[in-house]
Structures are given as structure tokens and as C-alpha cells.
Enzyme design. Structure first.
Site, PDB file in Angstrom:
ATOM      1  N   GLU A 170       0.876  -1.160   0.000  1.00 46.70           N
ATOM      2  CA  GLU A 170       0.000   0.000   0.000  1.00 46.70           C
ATOM      3  C   GLU A 170       0.917   1.214   0.000  1.00 46.70           C
ATOM      4  OE1 GLU A 170      -3.149  -0.029   3.113  1.00 46.70           O
ATOM      5  OE2 GLU A 170      -2.447  -2.069   3.445  1.00 46.70           O
TER       6      GLU A 170
ATOM      7  N   ARG B  18       5.513 -12.953   9.675  1.00 48.39           N
ATOM      8  CA  ARG B  18       6.134 -11.653   9.530  1.00 48.39           C
ATOM      9  C   ARG B  18       7.580 -11.676  10.018  1.00 48.39           C
ATOM     10  NH1 ARG B  18       3.682  -6.558   9.318  1.00 48.39           N
ATOM     11  NH2 ARG B  18       1.747  -7.206   8.382  1.00 48.39           N
TER      12      ARG B  18
ATOM     13  N   LYS C 212       4.473   0.674  10.214  1.00 48.31           N
ATOM     14  CA  LYS C 212       4.486   1.945   9.488  1.00 48.31           C
ATOM     15  C   LYS C 212       4.002   3.082  10.385  1.00 48.31           C
ATOM     16  CE  LYS C 212       3.372   0.123   4.950  1.00 48.31           C
ATOM     17  NZ  LYS C 212       2.228  -0.063   4.048  1.00 48.31           N
TER      18      LYS C 212
HETATM   19  P1  ATP Z   1       2.653  -2.351   8.231  1.00 39.65           P
HETATM   20  O1  ATP Z   1       2.128  -3.359   9.191  1.00 39.65           O
HETATM   21  O2  ATP Z   1       4.030  -1.894   8.542  1.00 39.65           O
HETATM   22  O3  ATP Z   1       1.722  -1.211   7.991  1.00 39.65           O
HETATM   23  P2  ATP Z   1       1.634  -3.642   5.916  1.00 39.65           P
HETATM   24  O4  ATP Z   1       1.639  -5.102   5.892  1.00 39.65           O
HETATM   25  O5  ATP Z   1       0.323  -3.032   6.210  1.00 39.65           O
HETATM   26  O6  ATP Z   1       2.797  -3.130   6.857  1.00 39.65           O
HETATM   27  P3  ATP Z   1       1.757  -3.393   3.088  1.00 39.65           P
HETATM   28  O7  ATP Z   1       2.133  -2.234   2.266  1.00 39.65           O
HETATM   29  O8  ATP Z   1       0.376  -3.897   3.021  1.00 39.65           O
HETATM   30  O9  ATP Z   1       2.137  -2.998   4.573  1.00 39.65           O
HETATM   31  O10 ATP Z   1       2.780  -4.576   2.851  1.00 39.65           O
HETATM   32  C1  ATP Z   1       3.115  -5.057   1.590  1.00 39.65           C
HETATM   33  C2  ATP Z   1       3.543  -6.489   1.704  1.00 39.65           C
HETATM   34  O11 ATP Z   1       4.618  -6.612   2.624  1.00 39.65           O
HETATM   35  C3  ATP Z   1       2.433  -7.373   2.200  1.00 39.65           C
HETATM   36  O12 ATP Z   1       2.355  -8.489   1.326  1.00 39.65           O
HETATM   37  C4  ATP Z   1       2.859  -7.782   3.567  1.00 39.65           C
HETATM   38  O13 ATP Z   1       2.438  -9.089   3.843  1.00 39.65           O
HETATM   39  C5  ATP Z   1       4.380  -7.690   3.492  1.00 39.65           C
HETATM   40  N1  ATP Z   1       4.947  -7.376   4.801  1.00 39.65           N
HETATM   41  C6  ATP Z   1       4.687  -6.310   5.569  1.00 39.65           C
HETATM   42  N2  ATP Z   1       5.374  -6.360   6.727  1.00 39.65           N
HETATM   43  C7  ATP Z   1       6.101  -7.507   6.689  1.00 39.65           C
HETATM   44  C8  ATP Z   1       7.019  -8.150   7.591  1.00 39.65           C
HETATM   45  N3  ATP Z   1       7.321  -7.612   8.786  1.00 39.65           N
HETATM   46  N4  ATP Z   1       7.568  -9.318   7.215  1.00 39.65           N
HETATM   47  C9  ATP Z   1       7.281  -9.855   6.026  1.00 39.65           C
HETATM   48  N5  ATP Z   1       6.431  -9.316   5.132  1.00 39.65           N
HETATM   49  C10 ATP Z   1       5.834  -8.156   5.455  1.00 39.65           C
HETATM   50 MG    MG Z   2      -1.242  -4.052   4.692  1.00 37.09          MG
END
Ligand code: ATP
Ligand code: MG
Length: 560
Positions: free
Chosen positions: A35, A260, A270
Site C-alpha cells: 500500500e 512476519r 508503518k
Molecule cells: P505495516 O504493518 O508496517 O503497515 P503492511 O503489511 O500493512 O505493513 P503493506 O504495504 O500492506 O504494509 O505490505 C506489503 C507487503 O509486505 C504485504 O504483502 C505484507 O504481507 C508484506 N509485509 C509487511 N510487513 C512484513 C514483515 N514484517 N515481514 C514480512 N512481510 C511483510
Molecule cells: Mg497491509
């Protein structure tokens, strides 16, 4: 630097089985779907390295797709930084840069298809009411009073939602599944909400926006993704994605969940990272202490060391915390081989060689990389007045102190054996200068008579020294798990008050005047340093400490 073939993992085993059974005709097509609402962090890097690495391994494809379904929080700045970071990490999406917002019309048509099939309805409950009707995991929900609208009424209302006739939040489109379903995600989830907001790519074309759970599986289906890899919290959403895809009868990717990536002494949310930036606890998203990809890059991390770390740490189905020193060691292993050695004095103490002619200067041949003879040698100027590290001198030495102390010989790296004869002090009794004599027969650092000199220290010639700012970075959080909080505690209370020490005037050997911004060196005995890509200039370098030479985490963890 090329990484060796990554170790196998449970995802590769799944793909191997799919390839053996012909499930996707041997195709492997993965994606990274961020995102655009923040900068990427080390957790995202894991996902990029995993997904693009699988595509490379199976000679498949890898897409970068922005999941830009929420107009409120998204910005072009984030899109640009994410594209840069994905490329830097080696995620090769070729010409496949996609935006979910480009699929809005297709998603709308599919939603209308479900409405017409009696499988979705327009609901007038408010968000709070919807929540109350939803029930809880142990207790079934209640049907919405709007659930039994006729298909004609739903078609009409959904069209009017799209046409902008209704206020934000006044209606949603919901899937008609089962309000008593044991999985709460299946209790008539919202598919569309009304938001009159400008979208960064679609402008004001849309005032209804698809919910993540409706959109996400469709995006993967549209792009022909085979293995849709996501983090564990989406496991409970998989039945819903499957339901949508089965109802529409469209191509069905396989979702696979993994844990994760969490790293000790870092936060990777984030929201929290944004807070650190907004409240100026750090200098920006790319502050070298940040666990963001741009922060790690500015600290001096290489993309190949991050790939090596991910391969080494592996992929798991079970959540856990990886130790930060594993990440640091991946970098040390690489820099140990690739970074040229240079001499720099961070906390200078003046040394005067009383028997060395005042007008003389020599050039010493110094080895560039003891592990790599091909790296050759360089000339480093030497003269009567030198700087050494304050720590390398002790007037009253502790036991087994082999460095500089009155009456004891010590080797200056690649120069001479010298001996401390006396010290000069200021009024407060601090040592301001050390007077030594040098042994002219020991040029290069070895005694012809074979006498043993246990200590070797580094030095910089005072009149040739290049002054420079050097920033010593340390962990941003002292606690292993900064998110492990007592009631009422804020994660920022776990911040390390000493995460940055700026040395305004360190003394570097003059060869570093040529250091290009973005180049890496080992400052002998001190650590690996990176010429800051923003602030460093040839002739006026600014260095960031990337990592110390040895692991110091044992000490830090004791303090925590
Ligand atoms: P945050 O929790 O920091 O807001 P998010 O998962 O909401 O992160 P996205 O932009 O949706 O942020 O993430 C893009 C991709 O990165 C998704 O497929 C998510 O599963 C993966 N991702 C995010 N954080 C991690 C992590 N700590 N380890 C592995 N993959 C991750
Ligand atoms: Mg997300």
C-alpha cells in the site's frame, strides 16, 4: 555481489509440488503488493526478496503492484520511494509495474455481477451498527435489516452509490454470505464504501472504493499470480478470498502465508515509524538508524547483504524475533571481503616523535585489504606529529595493556615502532600531548632484531590529516522487543538515548579526500563506514558508521 542459491523453504516445497502436479502448468508468478502509505521497512524487504527470489529461482515472473485502494493515505512520494527500494533490493519486475486502481472498473463490474446473482447487497447500517451486528468469535452475528433487499433495488442503489448520490459512510455494499459463520471475516463483509476523496491516480472518477478483502484476491487473479504469498494474519481471510473468486468463477491463485519478519531492537510498524519521523525523533525516513530500506541504505547496508540475511534467516510459519546481530553479521561478512582498509582517528590525541626531523615526511606503503592481495597497497604520509586514538593511550595502564603507555614500545601500523617517553598535561591534569621516540630501523613496523611488539595501533599524520564529520550510529531501541510494553508505556520509552554521536572533527588519512559519496571503507580497528550519499562531498567527506567490527550486542542486551 551475487548471492549463492538460497536455502529451500516450505514455500519452495509447495511450489515444487504444484509444479509436479501441473497445477499452474509449471508457471510461477509472484508479486509484492504494497500500500503506498509509507516507506518500506526491513519486513517488506523480506517479502520483496522472497517473492522476487522465487520468481528468479523458477524462471518465473515477479510483479510490483501498488494496492492503492485507499485514497486517503496514499501519496506519490511513497510510490516513488517504493519503486526505488524494490529495484535497489533486486526485485526485477521488468515492465510489470501495476496499480490496483487500474482495475477499479473490472472490480465494479464483478461486484455488480454478484449483486445481480443475489450474492451482494447494499446496506444502510453505519460502521458502528455493522460492528454491533457482526457478533464476536463465540457468538453469531445478526442479519442486517437491509439484507433482503431485492436484486433490482440493490442494482439501483449500488449504481447510485457509484454515481455519487450518497454521503460518505451512509451505505456499503456487502457480500451476502452467512452472519452466523464461525469465521468472522465471512459475516457479510463490506466490499465497497463511499469516500468522496481524490485518488492519487484516478482523481475524482470514483467515490466508492473497494475494501482490501474484496480487492486483494481479485488483483492477484487479474494478474495471473500463481502463488500469492502473504503474512499469517491473512490466513483467516483466505476463505473469503476463495469465496469471492469461486462465486465469480475466475482464475484462482494459491495463497500461502508465512510469519512476519521481526528483528530485535527494531520496530517495523508503518504507524510507529511515521510517528518517529513526524515527531522528529529521527532526521527523516532515511535516517541511518531507521529500519526502513532507505535508512538501511543510507547507513551503508548493501542490497546483497540484506538478501544474504533473508536467505540465512529463512522463512517460517511460526512468528519469532530474529536477532539484529544476524543482520549485522551478514553485512560484516560481505564488507570484510570488499571494503578497503583505511586509517582514521575519531577521538584524537596528539603524538610528537621528538627524534623525528620536523621538516621530514615519508610515504608508508599500507596494505589495502589483508584478505585480498590483489587489492594492493597505498601510500600514507607520515611525519613528526601524529594523531592516535585517546583510548590507545593510558598513563596508568591496566593489566595486559599492550598499546601506548610510558616506557612501552608499540607499533604504528605499517610505520615504525615507537616508545612513549613523557606526556604534557593541561591545568586540569588531562594529557594533551604524548612525546615519543621512534626507532628508525623499524620502518614498515617490524624490528630487525625480531623483538616482539604486542600492540599495533593506527595513526594519522597531523599535518596531512583530512578533518571530517563522522556519525556513530547505534541501535534506535535498547530493548530487544521494543513493542513489549507495560501498561501505559509508550514504545518510544524504549528508545536508545545514545543512538547517535556526532564527531565534528575526526582526522582521516588524506586518501579519503577522493572518497565518492556512497563508498564503503573499513576504518581500521573501528568499524565499517559509509560516505554519506547526501552530505558527503569529494574533498569534504562525511562518514556514517555502518557497523562496528565486532558484535557488541551482548553488552547492549545486558543493559536493557
Ligand atoms: P505495516 O504493518 O508496517 O503497515 P503492511 O503489511 O500493512 O505493513 P503493506 O504495504 O500492506 O504494509 O505490505 C506489503 C507487503 O509486505 C504485504 O504483502 C505484507 O504481507 C508484506 N509485509 C509487511 N510487513 C512484513 C514483515 N514484517 N515481514 C514480512 N512481510 C511483510
Ligand atoms: Mg497491509
Amino acid at each position: 555481489m551475487e548471492n549463492p542459491e538460497p536455502k529451500s523453504n516450505f514455500i519452495r516445497e509447495i511450489i515444487d509440488a504444484d509444479n509436479a502436479s501441473g497445477k499452474f502448468q509449471g508457471r510461477v508468478h509472484t508479486r509484492f503488493p504494497p500500500e503506498p502509505n509509507g516507506y518500506l521497512h526491513i519486513g517488506h524487504a523480506t517479502s520483496i526478496i522472497l517473492n522476487s527470489g522465487l520468481a528468479r529461482h523458477y524462471k518465473g515472473k515477479f510483479n510490483l503492484r501498488f494496492d492503492d485502494t485507499n485514497p486517503a493515505k496514499e501519496e506519490q512520494e511513497y510510490v516513488d520511494s517504493i519503486v526505488e527500494d524494490v529495484k535497489w533490493l533486486g526485485g526485477d519486475f521488468e515492465d510489470r509495474l501495476f496499480f490496483a486502481s487500474d482495475y477499479f472498473q473490472q472490480m465494479y463490474d464483478w461486484a455488480m455481477q454478484l449483486v445481480k446473482a443475489g450474492k451482494a447487497y447494499v446496506c444502510d447500517l453505519s460502521a458502528d451498527e455493522m460492528r454491533a451486528y457482526r457478533g464476536s468469535p463465540g457468538e453469531p452475528g445478526k442479519n442486517s435489516p437491509f439484507r433482503d433487499r431485492t436484486i433490482e433495488e440493490n442494482v439501483n442503489l449500488f449504481e447510485r452509490m457509484k454515481n455519487g448520490e450518497f454521503a460518505d459512510g451512509s451505505r456499503t455494499l456487502r457480500a451476502k454470505i452467512d452472519m452466523a459463520h464461525p469465521n468472522i471475516n465471512m459475516r457479510d463483509p463490506a466490499m465497497y464504501r463511499i469516500v468522496h476523496a481524490e485518488h492519487h491516480r484516478q482523481g475524482n472518477k470514483w467515490c466508492i472504493y473497494p475494501m482490501y478483502d474484496w480487492a486483494h484476491g481479485l488483483e492477484d487473479s487479474i494478474e495471473g499470480i500463481t502463488h500469492s504469498i502473504c503474512t499469517l494474519e491473512f490466513a483467516d481471510h483466505r476463505p473469503l478470498y476463495d469465496w469471492f473468486i469461486d462465486q465469480l468463477g475466475i482464475y484462482h491463485p494459491q495463497q500461502i502465508e508465512f510469519a512476519r519478519r521481526t528483528i530485535s531492537n527494531m520496530v517495523t510498524s508503518k504507524r510507529k515509524l511515521l510517528e518517529l519521523v513526524k515527531d522528529k525523533h529521527v532526521s527523516g525516513w532515511d535516517d541511518p538508524r531507521m529500519p526502513t530500506v532507505c535508512g538501511l541504505r543510507r547507513r551503508g547496508y548493501t542490497a546483497s547483504s540484506l538478501r544474504a540475511f533473508c536467505d540465512d534467516a529463512g522463512i517460517s510459519k511460526v512468528p519469532g524475533i530474529s536477532d539484529i546481530w544476524v543482520l549485522e553479521n551478514a553485512l560484516r561478512n560481505e564488507l570484510n571481503v570488499s571494503a578497503p582498509r583505511v586509517m582514521a582517528v575519531l577521538k584524537p590525541l596528539k603524538v610528537i616523535l621528538d627524534n623525528y626531523p620536523a621538516d621530514k615526511a615519508e610515504e608508508m606503503d599500507v596494505v589495502n585489504n589483508p584478505g585480498d592481495p590483489a587489492a594492493g597497497t597505498r601510500k600514507v604520509p607520515f611525519s613528526r606529529e601524529l594523531y592516535i586514538e585517546q583510548d590507545d593511550f593510558k598513563e596508568v595502564p591496566p593489566k595486559k595493556f599492550f598499546r601506548m603507555t610510558p616506557g612501552q614500545e608499540v607499533r604504528l601500523r605499517a610505520a615504525y615502532i615507537i616508545k612513549c617517553e613523557s606526556v604534557a598535561k593541561d591545568a586540569a591534569g588531562n594529557v594533551t600531548e604524548v612525546h615519543c621516540t621512534y626507532d628508525p630501523a623499524t620502518k614498515g613496523g617490524d624490528a630487525p632484531d625480531g623483538r616482539k611488539i604486542k600492540g599495533t595501533i593506527h595513526w594519522v599524520s597531523a599535518k596531512h590529516a583530512l578533518p571530517a564529520q563522522v556519525r556513530l550510529y547505534d541501535a534506535l531501541f535498547t530493548k530487544r522487543n521494543p513493542d513489549d510494553l507495560e501498561e501505559g508505556q509508550d514504545f518510544k520509552e524504549n528508545m536508545n538515548p545514545n543512538s547517535l554521536e556526532v564527531i565534528e572533527k575526526a582526522y582521516l588519512e588524506p586518501s579519503l579526500a577522493k572518497a565518492e559519496p556512497g563508498s564503503r571503507f573499513q576504518f581500521e580497528r573501528l568499524g565499517y563506514f559509509f560516505a554519506d550519499p547526501k552530505d558527503s562531498r569529494p574533498g569534504a567527506p562525511v562518514f556514517n558508521r555502518t557497523v562496528t567490527l565486532k558484535d557488541t550486542w551482548a553488552k547492549i542486551e545486558q543493559k536493557a
